[in-house]
Design a protein around this motif. Structure first.
Motif, PDB file in Angstrom:
ATOM      1  N   ALA A 198       0.838  -1.207   0.000  1.00 55.72           N
ATOM      2  CA  ALA A 198       0.000   0.000   0.000  1.00 55.72           C
ATOM      3  C   ALA A 198       0.870   1.254   0.000  1.00 55.72           C
TER       4      ALA A 198
ATOM      5  N   ALA B 280      -8.163  -0.733   4.687  1.00 57.06           N
ATOM      6  CA  ALA B 280      -8.772  -1.178   3.429  1.00 57.06           C
ATOM      7  C   ALA B 280      -9.878  -2.190   3.715  1.00 57.06           C
TER       8      ALA B 280
ATOM      9  N   ASP C  29     -12.227  -2.360   0.601  1.00 57.16           N
ATOM     10  CA  ASP C  29     -11.357  -2.075  -0.545  1.00 57.16           C
ATOM     11  C   ASP C  29     -10.145  -3.029  -0.470  1.00 57.16           C
ATOM     12  N   SER C  30      -9.158  -2.835  -1.306  1.00 61.67           N
ATOM     13  CA  SER C  30      -8.012  -3.750  -1.315  1.00 61.67           C
ATOM     14  C   SER C  30      -6.745  -2.971  -1.635  1.00 61.67           C
ATOM     15  N   VAL C  31      -5.600  -3.579  -1.360  1.00 63.13           N
ATOM     16  CA  VAL C  31      -4.316  -2.919  -1.614  1.00 63.13           C
ATOM     17  C   VAL C  31      -3.350  -3.885  -2.321  1.00 63.13           C
ATOM     18  N   GLY C  32      -2.289  -3.298  -2.882  1.00 60.52           N
ATOM     19  CA  GLY C  32      -1.245  -4.084  -3.543  1.00 60.52           C
ATOM     20  C   GLY C  32       0.092  -3.923  -2.851  1.00 60.52           C
TER      21      GLY C  32
ATOM     22  N   LYS D  81      -0.691  -6.109  -8.083  1.00 60.57           N
ATOM     23  CA  LYS D  81      -1.785  -5.135  -8.089  1.00 60.57           C
ATOM     24  C   LYS D  81      -2.745  -5.401  -6.925  1.00 60.57           C
ATOM     25  N   PRO D  82      -3.537  -4.405  -6.522  1.00 59.51           N
ATOM     26  CA  PRO D  82      -4.544  -4.654  -5.496  1.00 59.51           C
ATOM     27  C   PRO D  82      -5.555  -5.680  -6.011  1.00 59.51           C
ATOM     28  N   ILE D  83      -6.041  -6.490  -5.113  1.00 63.33           N
ATOM     29  CA  ILE D  83      -7.010  -7.532  -5.472  1.00 63.33           C
ATOM     30  C   ILE D  83      -8.250  -6.877  -6.091  1.00 63.33           C
ATOM     31  N   PRO D  84      -8.697  -7.359  -7.252  1.00 62.74           N
ATOM     32  CA  PRO D  84      -9.829  -6.703  -7.914  1.00 62.74           C
ATOM     33  C   PRO D  84     -11.175  -6.938  -7.231  1.00 62.74           C
ATOM     34  N   SER D  85     -11.281  -7.988  -6.423  1.00 57.12           N
ATOM     35  CA  SER D  85     -12.559  -8.226  -5.726  1.00 57.12           C
ATOM     36  C   SER D  85     -12.699  -7.274  -4.553  1.00 57.12           C
ATOM     37  N   ILE D  86     -13.602  -6.303  -4.673  1.00 54.93           N
ATOM     38  CA  ILE D  86     -13.825  -5.335  -3.598  1.00 54.93           C
ATOM     39  C   ILE D  86     -15.326  -5.209  -3.347  1.00 54.93           C
TER      40      ILE D  86
ATOM     41  N   LYS E  82     -17.019  -2.433  -2.848  1.00 53.78           N
ATOM     42  CA  LYS E  82     -17.593  -1.152  -3.271  1.00 53.78           C
ATOM     43  C   LYS E  82     -18.332  -1.304  -4.596  1.00 53.78           C
TER      44      LYS E  82
ATOM     45  N   GLN F 242     -19.287  -0.956  -8.383  1.00 50.97           N
ATOM     46  CA  GLN F 242     -18.444  -0.766  -9.559  1.00 50.97           C
ATOM     47  C   GLN F 242     -19.286  -0.787 -10.826  1.00 50.97           C
TER      48      GLN F 242
END
Lengths: 358, 358, 358, 358
Positions: free
Chosen positions: D160, D195, D200-203, D300-305, D307, D309
């Motif tokens: 992050a 997060a 949300d997610s982070v990388g 990359k941050p995990i795409p499953s969030i 929020k 979309q």
């Protein structure tokens, strides 16, 4: 570099030993959207199962395929299809006496020389049990080829030196040997019975015919269709010879006799050739010409016999070996679906390879 | 997916057409430090050159190899060895009449069906001229195998149906056909002469013998040594059949006759087997057993003949074709060094593959 | 197993050393019927030629392609296309002092450790001269992709730490660095001049943009499009880093920031997606999504410098090396067409691979 | 042509989907005689298991390997090793709402575009669940490399945007993130928590270090060690960037700064080099130089969030998607053993490839 994968566009990777927990295959490259279920494998696998014909090995295997991947709601997804067949009736203890002795005619000694270690139980990876994975791969290849109407059939045309001289396809469909000659079959079965009684074994010749093959399959210059078919067939244990079309007999013809005259279909104006004969076996310059592909395959007698044989053990000590138990007398007919499968796999691979071109 | 590369650890990629500017090969994977020069190719290439034997095609090619890469100060470097052989005596105009007509028995029609376009001059990529690259690759493979003492020799054992029955190796070394039977050779040459006079062609059978092969070469289960040798040999134009050891004849033996008894060398305590016979052709379960590898190869009669033949053109119109000019009467003896080369390439590949294991 | 071949459906095999007689490539798998001539290579090869930009190596090479095979009457035939580029201005004697000394930052020592022998002249096979074959292969790949409208362009976005902050494509088309920022370019050229004066070298970052890419290219799971592009790009000497889309910067975004929202084109009822942003660089799960593929490539400073450097010779003796002669100050801009070529080759390969599926 | 196989001398073929019955891998080319048991996989697989760290997905999988072949009495045999891991806690019904909707940042849409069909459950083949097969293959590769003392370790060096600035290896060994900086870890965990609270997610960035690598690994010119490592690493889902040694930072150094001076070990007369710095990351010209291989990987941050979309469905209708359920907040630390496995597999492959040379 290791050698358990075959094919380019349709890539099959097999694994498993005679007495391990399972055999299987990963089929990579199968197009998406093709119906496939575990039931589709039952009939083909039952054809190569032991005990399905007279004088064959009594080992009982259920041979049910478990599909592990690549199929979703009954359709292939384009992702690799893995499947396994469990080994059940293994009886490894029968093989304990063979732990340090090499059976003549088998791969026992060469695996040991190659790897310095071997699974002695039932031939391990070199067992004909391995072909269960090939037949399963052939089922998938067959599905890929279904829309093209491709048919691949194996026939026993010689056994123990007895040659089929009639060509009665209807009869061939009705006997497990798929022998097209009623009289020859009677003699073949007598030869099988005799060898069985003498605890010996016999070999034979299988003819493969692949019909409705699109022209244009095969690649210059090393991946000729004959080369890839020949490799796949020669990779089956017990196969020692392969010929295409007129084969060895073609070497005794003049060019004017061996060349297949090219005709056009009557009433057709565009290029739509047929051939007045088929000495080529449906392949010219390594590429299919649209005619029936004809291959003959020489199968050696099964090396497992009950007679005493001279051999050595892993220390080099000379010994005499008498194999106990019962074995198949002949690799035919169980090898028939295996050979059909190899042809299907190679043809399907080349159909998918050809798609990139036109 | 395209098919102009053969091998895994020793990878050869060939290119070129009969009437293009050059043929060539890239040999990738040759170990470093092996002496190699352009002169090394002269003798092997001269053996496959046209015009080197009676009744052969008069096309004159110098067939000098130009080494482009991979050799530094006379030694291989481990980097890819590329070499080319220029085409000189091309006479493309001879082929102008064949631009839209397909020669029976040739790949003319199948290349057209596959690619929708073809280089009609001399068969293009499908020409036997392509084998110059194979022979060159074989020279490099032979160099790799030299320290092991591997020898690969081809013999003509049948031509136009005339079989060699004597096995006089000294005599074989002295005639271009490498026929081991003096009397048979006289008859073979008469058959060649007769076919020549009739503007026809003949085929034959070649036996390959590979000696001093280390045991353990070949990979389970698809890259068996027979499978890879069979593929390489069947990828040579004109080859329609291949058999190992006793081959088709093995199918007529009993298991007790066909199995090769394993003996140990006298006075040796460790495992050091010899075989009382060699029906296996030196390969068990797809892996070399140390005995001589024996292969027989069926060569069809050359399809280029001077007699009238029925064929069609690219529009499908039926026509009669009479080929002008002179062609070889038989692919033998020019094919001998080509077949030897294929065996050398496959053996060298498997020697390098085996190195990763032990 | 050896590593001079790239690709599956479009297979390129390169060969040649800096000071051998020629470099070249065999491109196998090019579809038939595509126009191709020796002139098509002139402009692309001139872009990577030494001496084409300030402070670059003065070695003069004509770099004319000779097509050896696979093209007939101006059209590809589907057979392997071999081409060579002769080496002319070699001046090997310049390298005599380097026969036994390893240049820091070069492959001299690792080739010696790998092979036990090396062609010391100009880096041998590890020379950037090798990339001439890559650019030539890229020309053919570009021809295959022409009907799809695929465009691949490289831009210098950073050099010697100076970052382009404007994005003026028109300007980029006009300068050999293909730098999109007028002011940055002035500073970059000053940095080049300074390094030149100090007999030192600099590196930089190149951005690649591939447009009009069909969705669906790339294969699960190892042959992902990023994986194959990354491999091809990292196989170019001097490349030490590669990133796709937002790349390393993506690691600092939240998922909600990094995910590219999927929109449909207005007024279209069928699936025809566009993306509100392109952090993915046009690739999702290893498969192209139809958006522009964006790649950034880190190029290390050229290791050949005129300053004294500590090193050892082949006996391990420590020594100081001062390279004579002139070298490029930066691999950019000459590397630009090389990187474009690698992207073209991988995209063309995957376009042909995808054809087998749908 | 399909892409589920990696490697040449050590060839791994994986299969399986997130919600199919099993995932697995066939490892072909493992040398014989290496001890291997199902227990060997427990610890490595537990490291990548969900639920093993804070805020990770709660899916519970036992992840027990079943060895199906290639191992006999506790030792590898040289034959292909197949293994499977069953899927148990699948809960496919959770995914029913995703049958016709594409999740942004995932491969949902590109698989659909590629194949025209997809297994929507948990991402199907594109799921990170697929990496279980990679970790298992890495265990076998690790065993092959054990006698050489090769060690491969992954460290979290940024998460992050929070960078580790200390390099305390002892500390790294003690935390699941393998973060070498105690203070940074506290901040990283706070970022994870934040997060998580925001759905949300982070990388982050992972550094890989491979020690005790023999010099000479890697092949000219396409199969450079960086190229093959880069491909293997970029084939892992979520990876968007990779750099070697000084990487992108090297582009900002002068040649005189970036070149690693070569020294000989004191007191040694033969060639036995060490390097005064390691900007090269242990690889020169694509070939290992014996120094530690250093790679940094951007995740990359995990795409499953959780929020909302913007996305579309299979008919192209625009929609808003809010994913239900719980997902990992970051691919780190579960991706660490996956990346280590990829490096082990590539190194083992190249060790076996190198054996053919010297």
């Amino acid at each position: 570099m290791p050698g358990n994968t075959l094919g380019e566009a349709l890539k099959i990777t097999t694994f498993g030993e005679s007495h391990g927990s399972a055999l299987g295959v990963v089929v990579d490259g199968c197009p998406p959207g093709i119906p496939l279920s575990e039931e589709d494998f039952l009939e083909p696998l039952s054809r190569r199962r032991p005990g399905s014909y007279l004088f064959s090995s009594p080992r009982q295997e259920e041979d049910r395929v478990e599909l592990l991947s690549g199929v979703f709601e009954g359709l292939t997804t384009g992702c690799p299809i893995a499947l396994i067949v469990r080994n059940r009736d293994q009886r490894s203890e029968h093989y304990e006496t063979l732990r340090e002795i090499f059976r003549p005619g088998h791969a026992d000694i060469t695996y040991f020389q190659k790897f310095g270690i071997r699974d002695h139980r039932g031939g391990g990876r070199a067992s004909s049990r391995e072909t269960v994975a090939r037949v399963a791969a052939g089922v998938i290849a067959g599905r890929i080829l279904e829309p093209l109407g491709v048919k691949v059939k194996a026939y026993t045309v010689e056994l123990a030196g007895i040659r089929a001289r009639e060509w009665d396809l209807g009869f061939a469909e009705q006997n497990p040997m798929r022998c097209p000659d009623r009289e020859a079959l009677v003699k073949m079965e007598a030869a099988l019975k005799k060898a069985y009684g003498e605890r010996d074994s016999v070999g034979g010749i299988v003819e493969l015919r692949a019909e409705n093959i699109p022209p244009g399959l095969g690649e210059p210059v090393f991946d000729k269709l004959e080369a890839d078919l020949g490799k796949a067939i020669l990779s089956v244990g017990a196969v020692k010879a392969v010929e295409f079309g007129a084969g060895f007999e073609a070497t005794r013809l003049l060019g004017s006799q061996n060349n297949d005259p090219i005709l056009n279909r009557p009433g057709v104006k565009a290029l739509d050739p047929v051939y007045a004969s088929n000495n080529s076996g449906g392949i010219l310059g390594g590429i299919s010409n649209g005619d029936t592909i004809v291959i003959r395959v020489g199968i050696k007698p099964i090396p497992s016999i009950g007679k005493p044989q001279k051999t050595v053990d892993i220390n080099g000590t000379a010994t005499e070996l008498i194999l106990k138990g019962r074995f198949d007398v002949c690799a035919i007919p169980r090898i028939l679906p295996v050979l059909e499968a190899m042809v299907l796999v190679v043809i399907a691979d080349h159909v998918l390879r050809q798609r990139r071109i036109r």
